[in-house]
Design a protein around this motif. Structure first.
Motif, PDB file in Angstrom:
ATOM      1  N   ALA B  51       0.917  -1.211  -0.001  1.00 22.43           N
ATOM      2  CA  ALA B  51       0.020   0.051   0.188  1.00 22.43           C
ATOM      3  C   ALA B  51       0.814   1.336  -0.144  1.00 22.43           C
ATOM      4  CB  ALA B  51      -0.994  -0.111   1.261  1.00 22.43           C
ATOM      5  N   VAL B  52       1.908   1.108   0.655  1.00 15.78           N
ATOM      6  CA  VAL B  52       2.711   2.344   1.014  1.00 15.78           C
ATOM      7  C   VAL B  52       3.475   2.631  -0.389  1.00 15.78           C
ATOM      8  CG1 VAL B  52       4.978   3.091   1.883  1.00 15.78           C
ATOM      9  CG2 VAL B  52       3.346   2.553   3.305  1.00 15.78           C
ATOM     10  N   THR B  55       1.017   3.895  -2.904  1.00 11.32           N
ATOM     11  CA  THR B  55       0.802   5.549  -2.741  1.00 11.32           C
ATOM     12  C   THR B  55       1.659   6.542  -2.917  1.00 11.32           C
ATOM     13  OG1 THR B  55      -0.437   4.366  -0.898  1.00 11.32           O
ATOM     14  CG2 THR B  55      -0.354   6.698  -0.779  1.00 11.32           C
ATOM     15  N   CYS B  58       2.227   7.047  -6.854  1.00 16.84           N
ATOM     16  CA  CYS B  58       0.984   7.549  -7.444  1.00 16.84           C
ATOM     17  C   CYS B  58       1.288   9.317  -6.932  1.00 16.84           C
ATOM     18  CB  CYS B  58      -0.294   7.129  -6.792  1.00 16.84           C
ATOM     19  SG  CYS B  58      -0.842   5.739  -7.698  1.00 16.84           S
ATOM     20  N   ALA B  59       1.690   9.155  -5.543  1.00 16.41           N
ATOM     21  CA  ALA B  59       1.735  10.878  -5.173  1.00 16.41           C
ATOM     22  C   ALA B  59       3.077  11.447  -5.991  1.00 16.41           C
ATOM     23  CB  ALA B  59       1.954  10.677  -3.706  1.00 16.41           C
ATOM     24  N   VAL B  80       0.646   2.995 -10.389  1.00 14.17           N
ATOM     25  CA  VAL B  80       0.084   1.770  -9.443  1.00 14.17           C
ATOM     26  C   VAL B  80       0.956   0.480  -9.781  1.00 14.17           C
ATOM     27  CG1 VAL B  80      -1.912   0.573  -8.832  1.00 14.17           C
ATOM     28  CG2 VAL B  80      -2.069   2.917  -9.504  1.00 14.17           C
TER      29      VAL B  80
END
Lengths: 449, 326, 201, 211
Positions: B51-52, B55, B58-59, B80
């Protein structure tokens, strides 16, 4: 799955065959373009105000290289009109206001056309206005002439050696499985097998071809054709028409001869193989025996609301044909030809010409616009390209004007079948890049020489 | 029906509906079973790491596209995928910041300078992975003992858990401890998403069947590894483990099906892809034998990626051309 | 005149001659400083660490000997420096520098010996370029791998455990460990063959 | 014709070697692992550049054109070897850090380039200012690059190791040497150089727009 592991090209879905050909009555007003197919326009041989009957010669090819044009309805020639073709050129057209009587010219029948000399037969074909259908629509007489002695063409290797035509392949289904004019004609060929046989023999007599091949879709059931082939020792070849572009001229040429023709500059016929559509062969027979010129045409219409195969007179407005097919709703895009290779046109106010073999209509919601994102390098195009090119690289060469690299990568071998653009996930308009690159290269070459 | 506005465009007028986004989603779906197995084996830590990673990737991409005032390219899902692949290739015990740095570097250094998609000469996730792997060689080897590992060989002074490859490298006789079936089913120590050759194989076959990936490069890679390891094992059993051991450990399967089949960093022509894989596989085994402590497969693929333009020159003879003319 | 060959030769010759003079002068001035610096900064701290507690009579940096190691594969002359420490007029300790090829390049090792009881006093990495975090651990004096050499009896020969000896490798850094051990082994061999004659002098 | 001040300042921004002239990239990528490496290399190059510029300018009317390159190389090489020996003797740690790149100054294109393009055509005063400006610009660029890489890579800034003038900007945990080792690795040099080029171009683009 539309992409195969083992085979190049793509798999397209087959349309249900309509099986029946509907006749469209002669229109009240026919617009006949002086240019039918590529090549120089014909010279009109009549004056405005003259009364004409169906089959009467309206225009003759000047240099003896094109095909003549004939009246498709009876009536009065009222005007010359400008006709805007989808490729951007403007051509003069003759307008005939119909008298509603549909009077036909008396045919000069010759019951034994095969006795005539090849030159005479070729002249009859030219005067009959026969156009070769398919990828490169052009006067059949001109195509045969080129195939037998290539002149004026600069080949990619610089050679201009004459090659005899050894094979004639007759195609009984359209290249694009979404079109079915030829398939419908084949299904209803029953009583025309004699004509077909005659057409083939005339062509063989002109060209001296040794072997005739019938190229059929493997779903077609054709007892009459099979018998004809058996009796005359014609080879029958069944291909899967849904494997696009297996029915295109180079692929058919490979299938019949076992050798791959050079596709650069569309010179497939130079390898001694002439690939013709069945309607061209039938027209040839009529032109040679009955001296009956081409005045009508089979056309396959394919739209969101209606579909069918129609026989219509040349010069009939396309809108008439489309409404005969039952298309009522608003249309977003009109394509002359099949969805894979057809040309989009900005209007339906265009007359039927000899090169239009189908009309594909798209509703407003069905239009696939090219996104033209940058190439992601997935290589799907290289996987499907039937010519074994690397379209992804080629399109980038053309996009960034690396013309030399494009030519080195065999740009001119591209047959513009559209498989690469069909699968491209980035939505690149690959064919546009190729066409643009070719014209750019040709114009530089012309200005250099 | 008159006077309507009709659209004019060049042929073909139909498409098969394939989009970059769909192909990337398919790839992610193909990775899912292996990822889920990793979560099961390594617990919530692994899930959190993934998940990290996603994220962060994407960020970073969103930030860069905004700063450069470009259209956001998040929609195609490549960010992703990059974050996911990166996180699946690290062990479950790595600190969070390592995955974040890796994902940021993957996008910042590996992807965006070469355009949003399609220009990257090296697979962006591998750029990120190798940057963090060379920067923190100790942390990147924080392997965790999975739930179902039947063999637990501990070497003194090593990290928490020892991968089969490390154990065998130190003592070749340990190879007998590992059952091929266990390795194949994914009962081994390794990176989160790369421990299950079976699930990766299935995912890879799915990709190939969906025509998102081609079979040439994976086949070449597995063949290259198998041949190199087979020959090495035949010559010197103590210096080189058997072919099946090499194929079922480390990120061999992952590399074959998910790294060798990347778009921009691998060749597009059939023979080019096959040779790319074949040489890459051989190189990976060589790097392993030479004792590269981490990332033999990623390194091999990165090195091969740099040679991609050369492989891309191996084009098939076009239709109707004589072979020598090409 | 400027295009004449002889003029070119003369100008170039003069420039080269002056350059040679300048270099010779600078070289003469700096060579002793450079040598002293190397010994003081690289070797002396290690020697102090190994021999500091022994109250040697002499300064082993002063009493150094150059050992000729013959020629290497490429025909280049190989030398190393042997440092001898004396007590009661007798050579009791020795140290020397050896190297072996590791994973990322040569590993240079200084090994100190106690000659009476044939024991290794200690080893120290002088330079290395191994993989950071793995092979590079050989430069950490507190590493168990380095520590295990201290006090090892060298008369029977030093060897890795895989060769039937006592030395354990650093896990994950076998190549570096083997190279390091090879350098130590080389040092023991050199001490065995050379110190007897050196002590006699 | 530039004024004397401009002759000096042009090397600091307008023609700053690694970024604008894109010359001397080999040492730029190789020795900028630390701030000290950066400025050390820069100053060594500056010294050679200034000395060779002055000498070549002084001899420019004597040196036959056909053997000028050979003469330049001899002069440059002499100064390089002098620099190398002096550094080995008095700043051994810096000399070790820079290693083989000190002798390689001989083939640094900046020096031969300035000798050929400037010193052999201009007077001694101008040549001195030119050499000094370009050299200091090179030093500045290398120091910034080295400082950036070292800071990101290790969290430290080594001003001058021999004098123990290190600054720890970001303290690291026990037994850890590196913050982000990639930055001091060779690929990190490319990334940093690329980032700085991007920055330079952005700045000059913006100032060009403002002008």
């Amino acid at each position: 799955m539309d992409i195969s592991f083992f085979r190049r090209g793509i798999k397209l879905s087959r349309r249900a065959r309509p099986g029946k050909i509907e006749q469209i009555p002669p229109p009240g007003r026919a617009v006949l373009s002086l240019q039918q197919g590529s090549g120089p326009p014909a010279e009109p041989s009549i004056e405005i105000g003259e009364t004409v009957i169906v089959g009467q010669t309206l225009a003759q090819c000047a240099s003896g290289s094109g095909a003549d044009l004939h009246a498709s309805i009876s009536g009065e020639v009222t005007a010359f009109e400008d006709l805007h073709f989808p490729n951007g050129t403007t051509v003069k057209a003759l307008v005939i206001e119909g008298d509603g009587k549909d009077t036909w010219a008396e045919p000069e029948r010759d019951d034994k056309p095969l006795i005539a000399s090849p030159g005479e037969l070729l002249e009859r074909i030219r005067r009959g206005g026969v156009i070769r259908q398919g990828s490169e629509t052009k006067s059949l007489a001109e195509v045969i002439g080129e195939a037998m002695s290539p002149r004026g063409y600069l080949s990619s290797t610089g050679s201009t050696v004459a090659k005899p035509v050894r094979h004639i392949a007759v195609r009984f289904a359209d290249q694009d499985p979404h079109l079915d004019a030829l398939a419908a004609m084949t299904e209803t060929i029953g009583d025309k097998t004699a004509d077909l046989d005659l057409g083939v023999k005339v062509l063989a007599s002109i060209t001296g071809a040794e072997q005739i091949h019938f190229v059929l879709d493997n779903k077609q059931e054709t007892p009459g054709l099979d018998k004809l082939a058996d009796d005359n020792d014609y080879a029958v070849l069944r291909l899967d028409a849904t494997n696009y572009p297996d029915l295109s001229s180079p692929m058919v040429a490979r299938a019949v001869s076992g050798k791959e023709p050079d596709t650069a500059f569309k010179r497939v016929h130079e390898n001694g193989i002439l690939v013709l559509d069945v309607d061209t062969v039938l027209e040839t027979a009529l032109a040679a025996r009955d001296r009956r010129p081409v005045v009508s045409k089979l056309i396959s219409v394919n739209g969101p609301e209606g579909a069918g195969v129609f026989e219509a007179r040349l010069g009939t407005p396309l809108a008439d044909i489309v409404s005969a097919a039952g298309q009522k709703k608003e249309i977003g895009k009109v394509v002359l030809g099949g969805p894979m290779k057809g040309i989009a046109h900005h209007t339906l106010e265009f007359p039927l010409t000899k090169e239009i073999s189908g009309i594909t209509l798209f509703g407003r919601d069905q239009i696939d616009m090219a996104v033209n994102d940058p190439c992601v390098g997935c290589g799907l195009c290289s996987m499907v390209c039937p010519i074994r090119l690397t379209p992804g690289m080629l399109s980038r060469y053309c996009e960034f004007s690396s013309w030399d690299l494009a030519q080195e990568a065999h740009l001119f071998s591209c047959i513009e079948c559209g498989c690469c653009a069909y699968v491209c996930p980035a939505g690149r308009s690959m064919v546009q890049f190729m066409v643009q690159g070719k014209s750019e290269l040709l114009s530089t070459r012309r200005s250099e020489s | 029906m008159t006077n309507q506005r009709l659209v004019v465009s060049i042929s073909p007028h139909i498409k098969n509906g394939r989009t970059v986004r769909r192909m990337i989603v398919t790839t992610i779906a193909a990775l899912a079973p292996a990822a889920l197995w990793g979560f099961y084996q390594f617990g919530l830590d692994a899930l959190a790491l993934v998940a990290v990673g996603i994220t962060a990737a994407c960020a970073t991409e969103a930030l860069i596209t905004r700063l450069a005032k470009k259209r956001s390219s998040l929609g195609d899902g490549h960010a992703v995928l990059t974050g996911l692949v990166l996180a699946l290739l690290v062990p479950a015990g790595v600190p969070f910041w390592l995955v974040i740095v890796g994902a940021v570097m993957a996008i910042l250094v590996g992807k965006m300078p070469f355009g949003p998609l399609g220009g990257a000469p090296i697979y962006p996730a591998l750029v990120g992975l190798l940057i963090v792997a060379t920067s923190w060689p100790t942390e990147i080897r924080s392997y965790v003992q999975p739930t179902t590992a039947p063999v637990e060989l501990k070497v003194e002074g090593a990290a928490d858990a020892e991968t089969p490859r490390d154990a065998v490298f130190i003592d070749p006789s340990d190879e007998a401890e590992y059952k091929t079936a266990d390795l194949f089913l994914g009962k081994q120590v390794g990176p989160i998403g790369a421990i299950s050759p079976l699930l990766l194989l299935l995912g890879g076959l799915f990709l190939i069947l969906r025509r998102v990936a081609r079979w040439q490069a994976p086949l070449g890679f597995l063949l290259g590894m198998g041949l190199a390891a087979g020959i090495g094992h035949a010559l010197d059993p103590s210096g080189c483990a058997s072919a099946s051991f090499h194929l079922f450990t480390g990120s061999a399967m992952f590399g074959a099906f998910f790294l060798c089949t990347d778009w921009s960093s691998t060749p597009v022509t059939p023979w080019g892809m096959f040779l790319f894989g074949l040489i890459g596989g051989g190189l990976a085994v060589l790097l392993r034998i030479a004792g590269l402590p981490y990332g033999a497969v990623p390194w091999a693929i990165v090195i091969m990626s740099l040679a991609t333009p050369i492989f891309d020159r191996i084009t098939p003879t076009p239709f109707g051309k004589v072979a020598s003319h090409a | 005149m400027r295009n004449k060959i002889w003029f070119m030769a003369v100008v170039l010759g003069i420039v080269a001659f002056l350059a040679g003079l300048a270099l010779a002068g600078v070289k003469g001035m700096t060579t002793p400083i450079i040598e002293k610096r190397i010994l003081e900064q690289k070797i002396k701290p290690s020697l102090d660490e190994f021999f500091g507690s022994l109250d040697l009579e002499n300064d082993c940096i002063e009493d150094r000997q150059v050992l000729d190691l013959g020629k290497d594969a490429r025909g280049r002359k190989q030398v190393t420096t042997l440092f001898l420490g004396k007590k009661g007029g007798k050579v009791v300790v020795a140290a020397l520098k050896t190297k072996a090829a590791g994973f990322g390049g040569d590993i240079e090792v200084l090994t100190a010996f106690s000659l009476d009881d044939k024991k290794i006093l200690g080893v120290k990495t002088l330079s290395q370029s191994e993989t950071m975090g793995l092979g590079a651990r050989v430069s950490n004096d507190a590493e168990p791998f380095i520590q295990q050499f201290s006090g090892m009896n060298y008369s029977d020969g030093v060897a890795m455990r895989s060769n039937g000896g006592l030395v354990d490798a650093i896990s994950g850094a076998t190549v570096s460990s083997v190279a390091f051990t090879a350098a130590v082994i080389r040092a023991t061999e050199l001490v065995e063959t050379n110190v007897g004659s050196a002590a006699a002098n | 014709m530039r004024t004397l001040t401009q002759e000096f300042t042009k090397g600091l921004w307008e023609q700053i070697p690694p970024f604008r002239l894109v010359l001397g990239l080999c040492p730029t990528l190789a020795v900028t692992k630390s701030l000290e490496g950066g400025w050390g290399m820069g100053l060594a190059t500056t010294f050679v550049l200034v000395c060779s510029n002055i000498l070549i300018s002084a001899l420019r009317n004597v040196i036959p054109p056909k053997v000028r390159i050979a003469t330049f190389i001899v002069i440059i090489a002499t100064f390089v070897v002098i620099t190398e020996l002096v550094m080995k003797a008095y700043t051994p740690m810096l000399s070790e850090t820079l290693g083989v790149f000190i002798p390689l100054i001989v083939v640094n294109c900046i020096i031969l380039g300035r000798a050929e393009a400037f010193a052999s055509k201009n007077g001694m005063g101008r040549s001195l200012l030119d050499g000094l400006g370009i050299g200091l610009g090179f030093t500045l660029a290398l120091a910034v690059l080295g400082g950036l890489r070292e800071l990101l890579g290790t969290g430290k800034l080594t001003m001058f190791a021999q004098a123990n003038l290190d600054l720890t900007i970001i303290p690291l945990g026990e037994g850890r040497e590196f913050l982000f080792k990639f930055m001091v690795d060779p690929p990190g040099a490319f990334v940093c150089l690329g980032a700085m080029l991007l920055l330079m171009n952005l700045i000059s683009e913006r100032s060009a727009k403002a002008a």
